[in-house]
Design an enzyme around this catalytic site. Sequence first.
Site, mmCIF file in Angstrom:
data_model
loop_
_atom_site.group_PDB
_atom_site.id
_atom_site.type_symbol
_atom_site.label_atom_id
_atom_site.label_comp_id
_atom_site.label_asym_id
_atom_site.label_seq_id
_atom_site.Cartn_x
_atom_site.Cartn_y
_atom_site.Cartn_z
ATOM 1 N N ARG A 244 52.567 48.745 2.891
ATOM 2 C CA ARG A 244 51.275 48.632 3.589
ATOM 3 C C ARG A 244 50.531 49.949 3.401
ATOM 4 O O ARG A 244 50.972 50.973 3.912
ATOM 5 C CB ARG A 244 51.551 48.337 5.063
ATOM 6 N N LYS B 14 50.197 58.430 7.540
ATOM 7 C CA LYS B 14 50.673 58.582 8.918
ATOM 8 C C LYS B 14 51.036 60.018 9.271
ATOM 9 O O LYS B 14 51.159 60.887 8.407
ATOM 10 C CB LYS B 14 51.861 57.648 9.170
#
Length: 272
Positions: free
Chosen positions: A250, A216
């Site tokens: 995740r 991210k």
Amino acid sequence: MSTPTISSKLQIMGVINTTPDSFSDGGKFDTLEKAFAQAQQMITAGADILDIGGESTRPGSRAVDEPEELARTLPLISAIREISDIPISIDTNKASVMRAAVAAGANIINSIWALRLGDSLQVAAQLDVPVCLMHMQGTPDTMQQKPIYHDVVAEVLEFLQGRIDAALVAGIAPHNIIVDPGFGFGKTLEHNLLLLKSLSEFRKLGAQILVGMSRKGMIGAVLDKPADQRLYGSLSVAVIAAMQGADILRVHDVAETVDALAMVRALGQVAR
Ligand code: 9MG
């Protein structure tokens, strides 16, 4: 160093985006063949759960209608079910997709909206499967424009407690509730780092904790690297989260995360 809280349930959730426009792997798995091959590879690499999404949550991404989302996700879920019992999570906001995905073999609902849209809360309760309730400030389109918090950790905790309460009232069993602080969803780098540093506080919610930081922007911002060069940063934050008691990570890079977490688990085996 203080004793880390390492979850005995620590699990790896492999991300499979069947979308052409996901932020980190957009278009790589946009055919059934490619997505299925990726699923097989993740299962072999040691994934505990697969998270399948048919609509990108990236700011500015195109909304996907129900038939298109179903066409992207259902054949993949069915194909995986032919070869494996691995738990499958469906990443969707649409109640109709939740229903169809569970009928096709999905066992978990991943809701970045924390089941706040339409009748998704009631439908999830009827389906009686684990649900992931994620925090997000704003909407995927606007969330990164100017996120503001007085106390990000307290506010995210308060939001998640509210969603747990709503889920319980709707009839979702306590053991089926998973919470997620929503890294990158309406948060600056500082907000994300404060949440990561305080992750162990989320244990007091009494639910399993899922975190998604893999590749991210928070990693890109610290390392000044594009999404395809964020593996080592992603492994570092996975280890930090695992040492603070996260239950489910995740991630895009399953094999590498399996090794990193083996080291964290080893630490949990020794006591002094
Ligand atoms: C779909 N999706 C993208 N990022 C995510 C995250 O951090 N958590 C969850 N639960 N889902 C996510």
